[in-house]
Structure formats: structure tokens, C-alpha cells
Write an enzyme that holds these catalytic residues in place. Structure first.
Site, PDB file in Angstrom:
ATOM      1  CB  THR A  49      -0.632   0.259   1.276  1.00  0.00           C
ATOM      2  OG1 THR A  49      -0.074   0.034   2.332  1.00  0.00           O
ATOM      3  CG2 THR A  49      -1.937  -0.933   1.236  1.00  0.00           C
ATOM      4  CB  THR A  70      -2.392  -5.178  -0.106  1.00  0.00           C
ATOM      5  OG1 THR A  70      -2.532  -4.482  -1.478  1.00  0.00           O
ATOM      6  CG2 THR A  70      -0.978  -4.480   0.175  1.00  0.00           C
ATOM      7  CG  ASP A 150     -21.737  -5.881   0.467  1.00  0.00           C
ATOM      8  OD1 ASP A 150     -21.973  -5.170  -0.683  1.00  0.00           O
ATOM      9  OD2 ASP A 150     -20.485  -6.158   0.850  1.00  0.00           O
ATOM     10  NE  ARG A 212      -6.270   0.502   2.203  1.00  0.00           N
ATOM     11  CZ  ARG A 212      -6.101  -0.554   2.379  1.00  0.00           C
ATOM     12  NH1 ARG A 212      -6.205  -0.839   3.698  1.00  0.00           N
ATOM     13  NH2 ARG A 212      -5.518  -1.393   1.785  1.00  0.00           N
ATOM     14  CG  ASP A 236      -5.280  -1.732  11.967  1.00  0.00           C
ATOM     15  OD1 ASP A 236      -4.273  -1.679  12.511  1.00  0.00           O
ATOM     16  OD2 ASP A 236      -5.238  -2.290  10.747  1.00  0.00           O
ATOM     17  CD  GLU A 241      -2.706   4.037   7.483  1.00  0.00           C
ATOM     18  OE1 GLU A 241      -1.787   3.546   6.964  1.00  0.00           O
ATOM     19  OE2 GLU A 241      -3.553   3.421   8.031  1.00  0.00           O
ATOM     20  CG  HIS A 258      -2.628  -0.245   7.730  1.00  0.00           C
ATOM     21  ND1 HIS A 258      -2.834   0.762   6.710  1.00  0.00           N
ATOM     22  CD2 HIS A 258      -3.244  -1.183   7.095  1.00  0.00           C
ATOM     23  CE1 HIS A 258      -3.324   0.160   5.733  1.00  0.00           C
ATOM     24  NE2 HIS A 258      -3.660  -1.255   6.123  1.00  0.00           N
ATOM     25  N   GLY A 261      -4.290  -6.735   9.414  1.00  0.00           N
ATOM     26  CA  GLY A 261      -3.934  -7.980   8.676  1.00  0.00           C
ATOM     27  C   GLY A 261      -2.643  -8.640   8.666  1.00  0.00           C
ATOM     28  CE1 TYR A 262       0.869  -5.153   7.350  1.00  0.00           C
ATOM     29  CE2 TYR A 262       2.703  -4.888   8.788  1.00  0.00           C
ATOM     30  CZ  TYR A 262       2.021  -4.544   7.543  1.00  0.00           C
ATOM     31  OH  TYR A 262       2.418  -3.804   6.874  1.00  0.00           O
TER      32      TYR A 262
HETATM   33  N1  LIG Z   1      -6.387  -3.019   8.144  1.00  0.00           N
HETATM   34  C1  LIG Z   1      -5.731  -4.137   7.402  1.00  0.00           C
HETATM   35  O1  LIG Z   1      -4.832  -4.747   7.749  1.00  0.00           O
HETATM   36  C2  LIG Z   1      -6.512  -4.513   6.142  1.00  0.00           C
HETATM   37  C3  LIG Z   1      -6.323  -5.760   5.854  1.00  0.00           C
HETATM   38  C4  LIG Z   1      -7.236  -6.214   4.775  1.00  0.00           C
HETATM   39  C5  LIG Z   1      -8.146  -5.663   4.141  1.00  0.00           C
HETATM   40  N2  LIG Z   1      -8.333  -4.296   4.516  1.00  0.00           N
HETATM   41  C6  LIG Z   1      -9.153  -3.069   4.073  1.00  0.00           C
HETATM   42  O2  LIG Z   1     -10.371  -3.801   4.201  1.00  0.00           O
HETATM   43  C7  LIG Z   1     -11.130  -3.844   2.864  1.00  0.00           C
HETATM   44  C8  LIG Z   1     -12.141  -4.942   2.878  1.00  0.00           C
HETATM   45  O3  LIG Z   1     -11.513  -6.124   2.428  1.00  0.00           O
HETATM   46  P1  LIG Z   1     -12.373  -7.414   1.950  1.00  0.00           P
HETATM   47  O4  LIG Z   1     -11.010  -8.632   1.424  1.00  0.00           O
HETATM   48  O5  LIG Z   1     -13.464  -7.850   2.614  1.00  0.00           O
HETATM   49  O6  LIG Z   1     -12.632  -6.538   0.515  1.00  0.00           O
HETATM   50  P2  LIG Z   1     -13.801  -7.317  -0.640  1.00  0.00           P
HETATM   51  O7  LIG Z   1     -13.609  -6.661  -1.707  1.00  0.00           O
HETATM   52  O8  LIG Z   1     -13.831  -8.845  -0.556  1.00  0.00           O
HETATM   53  O9  LIG Z   1     -15.252  -6.769   0.332  1.00  0.00           O
HETATM   54  C9  LIG Z   1     -15.484  -5.474   0.164  1.00  0.00           C
HETATM   55  C10 LIG Z   1     -17.050  -5.502   0.314  1.00  0.00           C
HETATM   56  O10 LIG Z   1     -17.472  -4.292   0.431  1.00  0.00           O
HETATM   57  C11 LIG Z   1     -18.499  -4.100  -0.211  1.00  0.00           C
HETATM   58  N3  LIG Z   1     -19.023  -2.814  -0.319  1.00  0.00           N
HETATM   59  C12 LIG Z   1     -18.572  -1.631  -1.221  1.00  0.00           C
HETATM   60  N4  LIG Z   1     -19.041  -0.540  -1.276  1.00  0.00           N
HETATM   61  C13 LIG Z   1     -19.888  -0.513  -0.228  1.00  0.00           C
HETATM   62  C14 LIG Z   1     -20.798   0.354   0.709  1.00  0.00           C
HETATM   63  N5  LIG Z   1     -20.739   1.610   0.177  1.00  0.00           N
HETATM   64  N6  LIG Z   1     -21.139   0.016   1.745  1.00  0.00           N
HETATM   65  C15 LIG Z   1     -20.881  -1.164   2.074  1.00  0.00           C
HETATM   66  N7  LIG Z   1     -20.593  -2.274   1.725  1.00  0.00           N
HETATM   67  C16 LIG Z   1     -19.906  -1.878   0.432  1.00  0.00           C
HETATM   68  C17 LIG Z   1     -18.615  -4.808  -1.418  1.00  0.00           C
HETATM   69  O11 LIG Z   1     -19.608  -5.232  -2.156  1.00  0.00           O
HETATM   70  C18 LIG Z   1     -17.819  -5.975  -0.946  1.00  0.00           C
HETATM   71  O12 LIG Z   1     -18.563  -7.082  -0.616  1.00  0.00           O
HETATM   72  C19 LIG Z   1      -9.956  -3.710   1.794  1.00  0.00           C
HETATM   73  O13 LIG Z   1     -10.558  -3.042   0.401  1.00  0.00           O
HETATM   74  C20 LIG Z   1      -8.887  -3.142   2.527  1.00  0.00           C
HETATM   75  O14 LIG Z   1      -8.839  -1.896   2.113  1.00  0.00           O
HETATM   76  C21 LIG Z   1      -7.651  -3.785   5.588  1.00  0.00           C
HETATM   77  O1  LIG Z   2      -5.235  -4.224   1.992  1.00  0.00           O
HETATM   78  C1  LIG Z   2      -4.385  -5.046   2.737  1.00  0.00           C
HETATM   79  O2  LIG Z   2      -4.317  -6.297   2.579  1.00  0.00           O
HETATM   80  C2  LIG Z   2      -4.145  -4.361   4.072  1.00  0.00           C
HETATM   81  O3  LIG Z   2      -4.195  -2.847   4.381  1.00  0.00           O
HETATM   82  C3  LIG Z   2      -2.584  -4.641   4.390  1.00  0.00           C
HETATM   83  O4  LIG Z   2      -2.340  -5.347   5.635  1.00  0.00           O
HETATM   84  C4  LIG Z   2      -1.622  -3.324   4.186  1.00  0.00           C
HETATM   85  O5  LIG Z   2      -0.577  -4.290   4.033  1.00  0.00           O
HETATM   86  P1  LIG Z   2       0.843  -3.236   3.482  1.00  0.00           P
HETATM   87  O6  LIG Z   2       0.813  -2.262   2.529  1.00  0.00           O
HETATM   88  O7  LIG Z   2       1.234  -2.639   4.997  1.00  0.00           O
HETATM   89  O8  LIG Z   2       1.925  -4.550   3.303  1.00  0.00           O
END
Ligand SMILES: NC(=O)c1ccc[n+]([C@@H]2O[C@H](COP(=O)([O-])OP(=O)(O)OC[C@H]3O[C@@H](n4cnc5c(N)ncnc54)[C@H](O)[C@@H]3O)[C@@H](O)[C@H]2O)c1
Ligand SMILES: O=C(O)[C@H](O)[C@H](O)COP(=O)(O)O
Length: 346
Positions: A49, A70, A150, A212, A236, A241, A258, A261-262
Site C-alpha cells: 500500500t 495486499t 452491503d 481504510r 487500525d 498515515e 494498520h 491484517g499482519y
Molecule cells: N487493516 C488491514 O490490515 C486490512 C487488511 C485487509 C483489508 N483491509 C481493507 O478492508 C477492505 C475490505 O477487504 P475485503 O477483503 O473484505 O474486500 P472485498 O472486496 O472482499 O469486500 C468488500 C465488500 O464491501 C462491499 N461494499 C462496497 N461498497 C460498499 C458500501 N458503500 N457500503 C457497504 N459495503 C460496500 C463490497 O460489495 C464487498 O462485498 C479492503 O478493501 C482493504 O481496504 C484492511
Molecule cells: O489491504 C490490505 O491487504 C491491508 O491493508 C494490508 O495489511 C496492508 O499491507 P501493507 O501495505 O502494509 O503491506
């Protein structure tokens, strides 16, 4: 002439070094420091990211593939890439179970602190994709009443049990967001958690953001915490950031840099997905590669809330990680880049 393609990779992607080298010339750089000049030599980028892949980076370069290790891909300008024939590969779902454990660690700690049990609580999941559906599944297994929101999925599957956000917010004791950062489109999520979102939320609710930072209006969240509308926030992912909002850092009950997911398995799956994408793009024999030093996680669909709660401290102590960030907010990136990846245990 050297026929090997040139791959530019983020040096903080674990398990990657040495894997592509038999087939490609590989250079490793800090993700945030990859420049247009560097990309001008690259046939493919392997990023996290921390690399903003937009016209400034990519314009006029030979880059044909961007593989991100990611799930989220808002750091890649997909419109620009599609207009210029640059393929994008993401690591869909790679660390979903890591986020599941993070959210459950937060809930387990809050349940002890405020003396409640899942049977007394409604868990609202906003965004029910790879991460949200796991949270909903384990939420039900642990005894929560679970509500799902969703709208994109509801539109595709009107027979399924999704609620509009406006119906979920006043009912849920816990609202956890798992949406992508979408700036445009029919269902944008940019600043989705706004003042009106927190006005609609059930008084005393817990708000969790691991998706995010930009899906939240920081001032609105701070206002909801200061007024007591929210009992807790778990943060998180942050606006801007690594220069995070100091007031939000002090008000959030749990605050982490953040790292939801680690998990070691999440990182391994992310790297494996990126290697697969590069391998398929250039025709390398690495499509099934997975880091040999990592044991893939095994889901435990029979785990109970009590066993999860008792076992969690062996793997993840969210209070200690909050303390670590609070005591050194400027170490945000340093903590992430030197993180002791957690093991997934359910
Ligand atoms: N903090 C972390 O370490 C970390 C780790 C993994 C993912 N993430 C974040 O989490 C997000 C979700 O991950 P995921 O794997 O479930 O993604 P995904 O694409 O599998 O699922 C996202 C879901 O959100 C829904 N969506 C889209 N717009 C929406 C809205 N306005 N209202 C409600 N729902 C809506 C989509 O239809 C989909 O089902 C990622 O895009 C990423 O930014 C963060
Ligand atoms: O979207 C994701 O998979 C997460 O936000 C992920 O944990 C971010 O990972 P990084 O960019 O720090 O490797």
C-alpha cells in the site's frame, strides 16, 4: 541482450527475496521511495500500500503489470492503468483471517472490560466481502446477533438478508467496517463514516475501522467520542498515515498502526499471490509457489468465544500494541516494517 524481465519490488514484502531471481532481474526499494525514474526501467512492479501507482509514477514507463501483495488497491489508479494497458493483480482475501482475529481480539478485550457477552450484543458488519463475511460467520458462531450491510451485494442478490446502512446503524451495538475505499461509483465509501453516520449510530455503540482511514471523517469520529455517542473506537487504519490525528489516537480505546491484517499466513498469502501474478504474466514456473517456511493456517470452525478469548493473549495483545503506538506515534511505519507477524489460530 538480456531477455530476463525487470521487476521492481518493495523491499518490505516478506518471503520474496530470491524467489523471482532465477527468472527476472529484481531490484528492491522502499515502497514509499519508488520513483518514476526507477519505474522507467521496470516491466513489472510488486508493491504494497506504500507505493502510489498513478500517472506520476507510471507515465511513459514500460510497466505492464502491477502486482500488489495486499487486498486493498486504492493506492493504484485503476482508470489510468486500464487506459494504458497496465494489468493489475491484487491478493484478494489474503489476510482476511488476520483481520478476523484482530476484530475478535478487540471485542474480547472490550467484553471483559465492560462485562458483556456476545449473546447481549448486536454486531453490525458494513461491507460483507472476504473480511466482512468471516467476521459475520464467526460473530454468529460466538453468539452475536449479526446484521449485514452491503448495498452492492444487496443489489446483485436482493433475496439475501442485507440491511441498508440507515437501518443497521441504530440497531447495532458494534459497527465494524470492511469496505474498500471507493472515491466514486454508485456506492462511494470516501468519508462514509460522517457526522450523519454517527448521529444515526446507536448511542453507546462501539465503532471499528480496519478498512481504510479515508472512509472516516476524523472530526466526526472525534466528536462522537467526545460527546459520548460512542463508547469506544477501535482504529487500525487512519487518514494521512503515517501522520495520524493525535486527538483520535488519544481518544480511541484501541489504536494500532494498520496491522490488522499482519498475520504471518496473511503476509505469506499476499506474497504468494503477487508471485503467482508475476509468474503468470511472464510465463515463469512459479504459479503454485508458497513460502516454504510458513504453515498455512487452518480454520477452526468449532472454536468457542470463551476459548478464543482465553487463547488470544498468546497470539495478540491489542492493549500492548495500543500502548506501543501511543508512546511513539512517529514510529508508525517503523512498527509496521519490523512487525512480528501474528500466527492465525482459528
Ligand atoms: N487493516 C488491514 O490490515 C486490512 C487488511 C485487509 C483489508 N483491509 C481493507 O478492508 C477492505 C475490505 O477487504 P475485503 O477483503 O473484505 O474486500 P472485498 O472486496 O472482499 O469486500 C468488500 C465488500 O464491501 C462491499 N461494499 C462496497 N461498497 C460498499 C458500501 N458503500 N457500503 C457497504 N459495503 C460496500 C463490497 O460489495 C464487498 O462485498 C479492503 O478493501 C482493504 O481496504 C484492511
Ligand atoms: O489491504 C490490505 O491487504 C491491508 O491493508 C494490508 O495489511 C496492508 O499491507 P501493507 O501495505 O502494509 O503491506
Amino acid at each position: 541482450m538480456n531477455a530476463k524481465p525487470y521487476v521492481l519490488a518493495d523491499c518490505d514484502i516478506p518471503f520474496l527475496k530470491g524467489v523471482l531471481e532465477p527468472y527476472a532481474r529484481v531490484q528492491y526499494l522502499k515502497g514509499s521511495e519508488i520513483s518514476h525514474c526507477d519505474a522507467a526501467r521496470a516491466d513489472a512492479l510488486v508493491v504494497r500500500t506504500r507505493t502510489h501507482c498513478d500517472e506520476r509514477l507510471l507515465g511513459g514507463t514500460p510497466v505492464g503489470l502491477i502486482a500488489t501483495a495486499t487486498i486493498g488497491h486504492d493506492h493504484i489508479d485503476s482508470e489510468y492503468c486500464s487506459r494504458h494497458g497496465i494489468a493489475i493483480a491484487t491478493a484478494q482475501g489474503c489476510n482476511a483471517r488476520g483481520v478476523l482475529q484482530y476484530v475478535m481480539a478487540a471485542l474480547a478485550a472490550l467484553a471483559v472490560r465492560d462485562e458483556w457477552s456476545p449473546a447481549d450484543r448486536t454486531l453490525g458488519v458494513v461491507g460483507v466481502g472476504n473480511v466482512g463475511s468471516l467476521i459475520a460467520e464467526y460473530g454468529e458462531l460466538f453468539g452475536f446477533r449479526v446484521l449485514r450491510c452491503d448495498p452492492p451485494k444487496a443489489e446483485r442478490n436482493p433475496q439475501d438478508d442485507y440491511l441498508p446502512l440507515g437501518e443497521l446503524l441504530p440497531q447495532a451495538d458494534i459497527v465494524t467496517c470492511h469496505v474498500p475505499l471507493n472515491r466514486t461509483g454508485n456506492y462511494p465509501t470516501l468519508r462514509m463514516a460522517s457526522a450523519s453516520f454517527f448521529e444515526a449510530i446507536k448511542p453507546g455503540a462501539i465503532f471499528i475501522n480496519t478498512s481504510r482511514g479515508k472512509i472516516v471523517d476524523d472530526e466526526a469520529l472525534i466528536g462522537a467520542l467526545q460527546s459520548g455517542r460512542l463508547s469506544h473506537a477501535v482504529v487500525d487504519t487512519w487518514n494521512n498515515e503515517p501522520d495520524i490525528h493525535p486527538t483520535l489516537l488519544s481518544l480511541a480505546t484501541f489504536a494500532t498502526p494498520h496491522i490488522a491484517g499482519y498475520s504471518i499466513q496473511g503476509k505469506a498469502a499476499g506474497t504468494a499471490a503477487a508471485v503467482r501474478a508475476v509468474s503468470e504474466f511472464f510465463g515463469f514456473p512459479l504459479n503454485g509457489w508458497y513460502p516454504p517456511q510458513v504453515t498455512p493456517s487452518r480454520a477452526d470452525p468449532n472454536i468457542t468465544w470463551e476459548r478464543m478469548r482465553e487463547t488470544m493473549p498468546r497470539y495478540f495483545r491489542i492493549e500492548a500494541e495500543t500502548q506501543r503506538l501511543r508512546s511513539a506515534p512517529s514510529a508508525f511505519e517503523n512498527i509496521r516494517n519490523n512487525y512480528d507477524y501474528r500466527t492465525e489460530f482459528f
